[in-house]
Design a protein around this motif. Structure first.
Motif, PDB file in Angstrom:
ATOM      1  N   GLN A 109       0.697  -1.173  -0.051  1.00 42.13           N
ATOM      2  CA  GLN A 109       0.184   0.093   0.064  1.00 42.13           C
ATOM      3  C   GLN A 109       0.862   1.230  -0.004  1.00 42.13           C
ATOM      4  OE1 GLN A 109      -3.479  -0.113  -0.409  1.00 42.13           O
ATOM      5  NE2 GLN A 109      -3.126  -2.074  -0.915  1.00 42.13           N
ATOM      6  N   THR A 110       2.037   1.171   0.554  1.00 41.90           N
ATOM      7  CA  THR A 110       2.919   2.336   0.597  1.00 41.90           C
ATOM      8  C   THR A 110       4.012   2.458  -0.577  1.00 41.90           C
ATOM      9  OG1 THR A 110       4.432   1.282   2.145  1.00 41.90           O
ATOM     10  CG2 THR A 110       2.539   2.596   3.130  1.00 41.90           C
ATOM     11  N   GLY A 111       3.923   1.504  -1.308  1.00 39.31           N
ATOM     12  CA  GLY A 111       4.820   1.538  -2.385  1.00 39.31           C
ATOM     13  C   GLY A 111       6.207   0.810  -2.236  1.00 39.31           C
ATOM     14  N   ILE A 112       6.487   0.481  -1.314  1.00 40.48           N
ATOM     15  CA  ILE A 112       7.620  -0.117  -0.729  1.00 40.48           C
ATOM     16  C   ILE A 112       7.913  -1.615  -1.652  1.00 40.48           C
ATOM     17  CG2 ILE A 112       9.117  -1.339   1.003  1.00 40.48           C
ATOM     18  CD1 ILE A 112       7.695   0.796   2.898  1.00 40.48           C
ATOM     19  N   LEU A 113       6.839  -2.373  -1.811  1.00 39.58           N
ATOM     20  CA  LEU A 113       6.645  -3.462  -2.680  1.00 39.58           C
ATOM     21  C   LEU A 113       5.728  -3.127  -3.643  1.00 39.58           C
ATOM     22  CD1 LEU A 113       6.648  -6.441  -0.114  1.00 39.58           C
ATOM     23  CD2 LEU A 113       8.564  -5.715  -1.509  1.00 39.58           C
ATOM     24  N   ASP A 114       5.976  -3.878  -4.776  1.00 39.83           N
ATOM     25  CA  ASP A 114       4.796  -3.679  -6.039  1.00 39.83           C
ATOM     26  C   ASP A 114       4.827  -5.210  -6.639  1.00 39.83           C
ATOM     27  OD1 ASP A 114       3.555  -3.111  -8.535  1.00 39.83           O
ATOM     28  OD2 ASP A 114       4.000  -1.004  -8.007  1.00 39.83           O
ATOM     29  N   ASP A 115       3.882  -5.343  -7.239  1.00 40.24           N
ATOM     30  CA  ASP A 115       3.894  -6.606  -8.111  1.00 40.24           C
ATOM     31  C   ASP A 115       3.722  -6.216  -9.705  1.00 40.24           C
ATOM     32  OD1 ASP A 115       1.314  -5.648  -8.443  1.00 40.24           O
ATOM     33  OD2 ASP A 115       0.252  -7.249  -8.375  1.00 40.24           O
ATOM     34  N   GLY A 116       4.106  -4.989  -9.956  1.00 44.13           N
ATOM     35  CA  GLY A 116       4.247  -4.948 -11.457  1.00 44.13           C
ATOM     36  C   GLY A 116       2.826  -4.301 -11.946  1.00 44.13           C
ATOM     37  N   THR A 117       1.699  -4.243 -11.207  1.00 47.47           N
ATOM     38  CA  THR A 117       0.609  -3.471 -11.652  1.00 47.47           C
ATOM     39  C   THR A 117       0.204  -2.526 -10.932  1.00 47.47           C
ATOM     40  OG1 THR A 117      -0.873  -5.038  -9.996  1.00 47.47           O
ATOM     41  CG2 THR A 117      -0.415  -6.061 -12.195  1.00 47.47           C
ATOM     42  N   GLY A 118       0.983  -2.473  -9.742  1.00 51.13           N
ATOM     43  CA  GLY A 118       0.504  -1.280  -8.729  1.00 51.13           C
ATOM     44  C   GLY A 118      -1.037  -1.439  -8.132  1.00 51.13           C
ATOM     45  N   GLU A 119      -1.700  -2.561  -8.366  1.00 54.53           N
ATOM     46  CA  GLU A 119      -2.990  -2.777  -7.957  1.00 54.53           C
ATOM     47  C   GLU A 119      -3.453  -3.730  -6.891  1.00 54.53           C
ATOM     48  OE1 GLU A 119      -5.221  -3.470 -11.464  1.00 54.53           O
ATOM     49  OE2 GLU A 119      -4.373  -1.923 -12.799  1.00 54.53           O
ATOM     50  N   VAL A 120      -2.372  -4.006  -6.180  1.00 51.63           N
ATOM     51  CA  VAL A 120      -2.387  -4.834  -4.922  1.00 51.63           C
ATOM     52  C   VAL A 120      -3.368  -4.058  -3.787  1.00 51.63           C
ATOM     53  CG1 VAL A 120      -1.351  -6.614  -3.328  1.00 51.63           C
ATOM     54  CG2 VAL A 120      -0.479  -6.439  -5.418  1.00 51.63           C
ATOM     55  N   LEU A 121      -4.301  -4.867  -3.406  1.00 51.53           N
ATOM     56  CA  LEU A 121      -5.110  -4.443  -2.363  1.00 51.53           C
ATOM     57  C   LEU A 121      -4.883  -5.380  -1.200  1.00 51.53           C
ATOM     58  CD1 LEU A 121      -8.569  -3.899  -4.240  1.00 51.53           C
ATOM     59  CD2 LEU A 121      -6.977  -2.259  -3.567  1.00 51.53           C
ATOM     60  N   LEU A 122      -4.783  -6.669  -1.247  1.00 52.33           N
ATOM     61  CA  LEU A 122      -4.130  -7.596  -0.104  1.00 52.33           C
ATOM     62  C   LEU A 122      -2.852  -8.105  -0.453  1.00 52.33           C
ATOM     63  CD1 LEU A 122      -7.683  -9.282   0.177  1.00 52.33           C
ATOM     64  CD2 LEU A 122      -6.763  -7.367   1.655  1.00 52.33           C
ATOM     65  N   THR A 123      -2.432  -8.546   0.387  1.00 55.84           N
ATOM     66  CA  THR A 123      -1.028  -9.365   0.321  1.00 55.84           C
ATOM     67  C   THR A 123      -1.415 -10.469  -0.722  1.00 55.84           C
ATOM     68  OG1 THR A 123      -0.310  -9.001   2.416  1.00 55.84           O
ATOM     69  CG2 THR A 123       0.511 -10.630   1.533  1.00 55.84           C
TER      70      THR A 123
END
Length: 173
Positions: free
Chosen positions: A73-87
């Motif tokens: 949520q804070t942008g420290i991690l990203d999955d490449g989509t920028g749309e992760v709501l839950l882990t």
């Protein structure tokens, strides 16, 4: 169940490593499903206090997953989509299989009070960096991400060991 403590620790370490690689190479439900199978093997062959250990694994999996969710949520991690709501499920699975190590192959870490504070801020971020090199996750701002991950692990890892010792003493040796 494996009779030898050394044998249980070796199998625990191997299951964790294989589970981590399965999740990182197959992020999604495939990796998470493999970890579920490894958790079943862990409880059948390694765990000596199944119900208590399941509770401890649940506690740590929730705590770690919440932390990862904050990092997404804070942008420290990203999955490449920028749309992760839950882990993502594969990271939840990594937390679950990692939690098995705290009562087995990483139990030695809790024997010196200072050791988790030195080990965790290095090893935790290294695991995320390694996963980013394989392409499972992204660290959008490398250095700030690694620093944030280090601080997070500096807090969560000793807290998990403290929780094990305080709430689940039969798991601590």
């Amino acid at each position: 169940m494996i009779a030898s403590e050394t044998g249980r620790n070796i199998l625990n370490f191997l299951l964790f490593q294989a589970g981590w690689f399965a999740c990182v190479f197959y992020p999604g439900l495939v990796g998470a499903g493999v970890v579920v199978l490894f958790l079943i093997l862990h409880f059948a062959l390694v765990s000596q206090h199944r119900i208590t250990e399941l509770q401890f694994i649940g506690l740590g999996t929730v705590a770690g997953s919440v932390l990862d969710g904050i990092w997404f949520q804070t942008g420290i991690l990203d999955d490449g989509t920028g749309e992760v709501l839950l882990t993502p499920p594969w990271l939840v699975a990594i937390w679950a299989i990692f939690m098995t190590t705290l009562s087995h192959s990483l139990d030695w870490m809790s024997r010196k009070t200072w050791l988790p504070f030195v080990f965790a801020p290095i090893a935790g971020p290294f695991a995320y960096w390694s996963a980013s090199q394989i392409g499972a996750v992204e660290l959008p701002e490398l250095i700030p991400s690694l620093i944030a991950l280090g601080f997070g692990w500096l807090v969560i890892f000793p807290l998990l060991l403290f929780a094990r010792k305080s709430l689940y003493p039969e798991l601590a040796r």
